[in-house]
Design an enzyme around this catalytic site. Structure first.
Site, PDB file in Angstrom:
ATOM      1  CE  LYS A 186      -2.897   3.058   2.413  1.00 20.68           C
ATOM      2  NZ  LYS A 186      -2.208   3.680   2.704  1.00 20.68           N
ATOM      3  N   GLY A 192      -4.706   3.421  -1.304  1.00 20.29           N
ATOM      4  CA  GLY A 192      -6.027   4.456  -0.211  1.00 20.29           C
ATOM      5  C   GLY A 192      -5.355   4.458   0.327  1.00 20.29           C
ATOM      6  N   GLY A 249      -5.143   5.246   4.658  1.00 19.16           N
ATOM      7  CA  GLY A 249      -4.599   4.391   6.012  1.00 19.16           C
ATOM      8  C   GLY A 249      -6.096   3.561   6.596  1.00 19.16           C
ATOM      9  CB  VAL A 250      -8.840   5.053   8.349  1.00 21.10           C
ATOM     10  CG1 VAL A 250      -9.837   6.066   7.371  1.00 21.10           C
ATOM     11  CG2 VAL A 250     -10.109   4.279   9.440  1.00 21.10           C
ATOM     12  CB  ALA A 283      -6.721   0.913   1.647  1.00 18.64           C
ATOM     13  CD  GLU A 301      12.007   4.245   9.762  1.00 18.62           C
ATOM     14  OE1 GLU A 301      12.298   4.811  10.209  1.00 18.62           O
ATOM     15  OE2 GLU A 301      12.470   4.511   8.376  1.00 18.62           O
ATOM     16  CB  CYS A 350      12.860   8.732   9.638  1.00 20.36           C
ATOM     17  SG  CYS A 350      13.957   7.527   9.144  1.00 20.36           S
ATOM     18  CD  GLU A 383       9.926  12.230  13.193  1.00 18.80           C
ATOM     19  OE1 GLU A 383      11.096  11.963  12.411  1.00 18.80           O
ATOM     20  OE2 GLU A 383       8.828  12.085  13.282  1.00 18.80           O
TER      21      GLU A 383
END
Length: 640
Positions: free
Chosen positions: A322, A352, A354-355, A357, A396, A435, A536
């Site tokens: 995804k 799609g 997150g919630v 797919a 990660e 990151c 962050e």
């Protein structure tokens, strides 16, 4: 990590709070042998010094008309430009030499005949002469562009494009100008189930394929990517907003190398045999997990997909992947180059949010493993979903990396000091959307003033501009939501009492860039207890403070929830070793920063994640060990 959640400006849905599975950035990039083509050789993701003022890029051209044909990147000394024609009429290749993409008259440079990146008329990023005049490279879907996006992308399932089950799509804008350029299928649980069906049908056969055949396919994928390097680089820049000089020099070459690395690592992998006694032998075999789920971030869309795909495919798994909804398009350009190399169903891509797919994929009992790169709070949700089905995860997650500069760095005005100042400025690489962004600079007090002054000057020399211009050093943030988050932290820092030493404003470009998501590289000065030091931001922002001695440096460096990356700069080997061991982080760069070689393990301590990316150990992450404990004795044990 603070927040890198679903960024809904691309569709009219607001995901449920606390229930999303957004895909965020992942860190990093991988370079062949830890190096990236750039101005000169250096063990860094970008070279130790920026290229000497390349001309603005021009419109991409066609293959060479010279007497000897060449692939992308050919030229007098392996550059994109022509070696013999001042007007660039020789296109990509010339009769005088062949080479790999991204090099030029000097080692590892884009440029061509004039020692300036991309010179030569119709050959892509070059200009009509070596004088340095020209315009940014043609944007996708315009005359002269090297890449054209389709108007709509469906899901890639079972070796073909499949429309979304509910028939819904969302618009995908480019961060470069804020304007939609394609539509993307909006996946749901039904689409995830179709992809899992295809993956489970393909997994047994793919897992039985010989390691030589799988390795060969990975090498072919790398070759296709190398032949289409410029196409992929422009596609990535347009989808993500980063400068094309980074996608040309880092993102795509590193992805190519990653596939080649795991092709070799797979061929070198061996099982184990233990002779317990004359009649008893323990055999250990590496077997694929089966079907794995991978959720990709938006900061390095193709590279981070590669970090997960290369070891998973090498190990014999089928994948349901995804992409991030913020950057869903460039992976489909990549698919157009390589998808025919893989058996249908081995790789499936469900687009799609997150919630809608991501969560169904991560919580499915039909996946054998979940690999996720993103923010720490979402990582906790992934672990929760996986724990319901007793599935392993690789996470990660976020970081707030310290970059430590000891007094001896400024002992001499030499190449090492220059390298360290570049290391300071690495917070702006990829617009700070990394990151491991070195977002906390700790400078020892003995040289604090002079080093900081030089660091500010280096920061102010960063060139902002059109992301398709090879002069541009900092491009657009990946989304408007991310831009707004960064701007909010600029306000938060000042409210806390942090002082802005340079930057601190949104960049309002006009013309073709109007509506894009740009911000100035910003240097804060303050205290490690402030939010801009602890949270962050995921933008081109560095917070600077001083330290007194070694112990103070280590205490401040470790005063964070995260432990993903860190940098240590010193001329003293003993200091470098002791600091590297004392810092609580999974990757400590020593006298370098932002190098991501495929054969160096990458991952975090503390709340920065579980497991590792890159390195041959990733094969183990995508395999399970089968032990055959065999007795060759005809005699019973004698218990019964």
């Amino acid at each position: 990590m603070n927040r890198r959640d679903d960024q809904p400006e691309k569709q009219p849905v607001t995901p449920a709070t606390g229930d999303t599975v957004p895909e965020q950035r992942a860190a990093g990039t991988t370079a062949p042998s830890g190096r990236v083509p750039g101005p000169r050789p250096a063990d860094a993701m970008l070279a130790s010094a920026p290229p000497p003022a390349p001309p603005a890029p021009g419109a991409p051209g066609r293959p060479s008309d010279a007497s000897a044909t060449g692939r992308p990147g050919t030229g007098a000394r392996d550059g994109y430009g022509a070696a013999s024609a001042a007007d660039g009429s020789a296109g990509y290749g010339t009769a005088t030499g062949t080479g790999r993409p991204g090099t030029g008259t000097d080692p590892d440079r884009y440029g061509a005949a004039s020692d300036r990146p991309g010179t030569g008329g119709p050959d892509g990023y070059g200009t009509a002469s070596a004088s340095g005049t020209g315009r940014p490279g043609a944007k996708p879907n315009t005359d002269g562009a090297v890449v054209s996006y389709e108007s709509r992308y469906d899901h890639w399932i079972g070796g073909e494009y499949v429309p979304p089950a509910r028939g819904q799509y969302f618009e995908n804008p480019s961060p470069v100008d804020g304007r939609p350029f394609t539509e993307i299928a909006r996946g749901t649980a039904e689409d995830v189930e179709k992809a899992l069906d295809a993956a489970h049908a393909a997994a047994p056969g793919w897992g039985r394929t010989s390691v030589a055949e799988r390795a060969g396919i990975l090498l072919k994928i790398a070759d296709r990517m190398e032949a289409g390097l410029e196409q992929l680089a422009v596609a990535e820049t347009w989808d993500n907003g980063k400068p094309v000089r980074e996608t040309l020099a880092a993102d795509i070459p590193l992805a190519i190398d990653h596939f080649r690395y795991f092709a070799g690592a797979l061929r070198a992998q061996e099982g184990g045999l233990s002779e317990l006694d004359d009649d008893t032998v323990a055999y250990h075999f590496h077997e694929p997990l089966g079907v794995v789920a991978q959720i990709i971030p938006w900061n390095f869309p193709i590279l981070m997909a590669t970090w997960k795909l290369a070891p998973a495919l090498a190990a014999g798994n089928a994948v349901v992947l995804k992409p991030a909804e913020q950057t869903p398009a460039s992976i489909h350009v990549w698919l157009s180059l390589v998808a025919d190399l893989l058996p249908p169903g081995v790789l499936n891509v469900v687009n799609g949010f997150g919630v809608e797919a991501g969560k169904p994929l991560a919580s499915s009992p039909r996946v054998a493993k979940i690999a996720f790169t993103g923010e720490t709070t979402t990582g906790r949700l992934i672990m929760q979903y996986a724990s319901e089905n007793i599935k392993p995860v690789t996470l990660e997650l976020g970081g707030k990396s310290p970059n430590i500069f000891f007094d001896d760095v400024s002992r001499a005005d030499d190449d090492f000091l220059d390298k360290a100042l570049e290391g300071f400025t690495m917070f702006a690489l990829n617009q700070g959307e990394v990151c491991t962004c070195p977002s906390r600079a700790l400078i020892q007090r003995g040289h604090y003033g002079e080093f900081l002054e030089a660091g500010i000057a280096r920061t102010e020399a960063i060139v902002a501009g059109h992301p398709l211009d090879t002069d541009t050093m900092i491009g657009a943030q990946a989304s408007n939501d991310q831009l707004q988050k960064i701007l909010s932290y600029l306000d938060i820092g000042q409210q806390e009492g942090a002082k802005i030493l340079t930057g601190g404003q949104r960049i309002e470009h006009g013309g073709d860039l109007a509506g894009g998501y740009y911000v100035q590289p910003t240097v804060f000065e303050g205290d490690n207890r402030m939010r801009v030091f602890q949270e962050e931001i995921f933008g081109p922002v560095v917070a600077v403070t001083s330290f007194s001695d070694f112990d103070d440096a280590i205490t401040t460096a470790n005063d964070t929830l995260y432990g993903l990356g860190a940098g240590v700069w010193t001329r003293e080997a003993n200091t470098a070793y002791r600091a590297g061991r004392a810092i609580q982080a999974g990757r400590v760069w020593t006298n370098c920063y932002h190098a991501y070689p495929a054969h160096a393990a990458f991952g975090g301590y503390k709340q920065s994640g579980i497991g590792r990316e890159t390195h041959r150990m990733m094969l183990d992450h995508y395999q399970q060990t089968k032990n055959l404990l065999v007795s060759y004795s005809p005699k019973k044990l004698g218990f019964f």
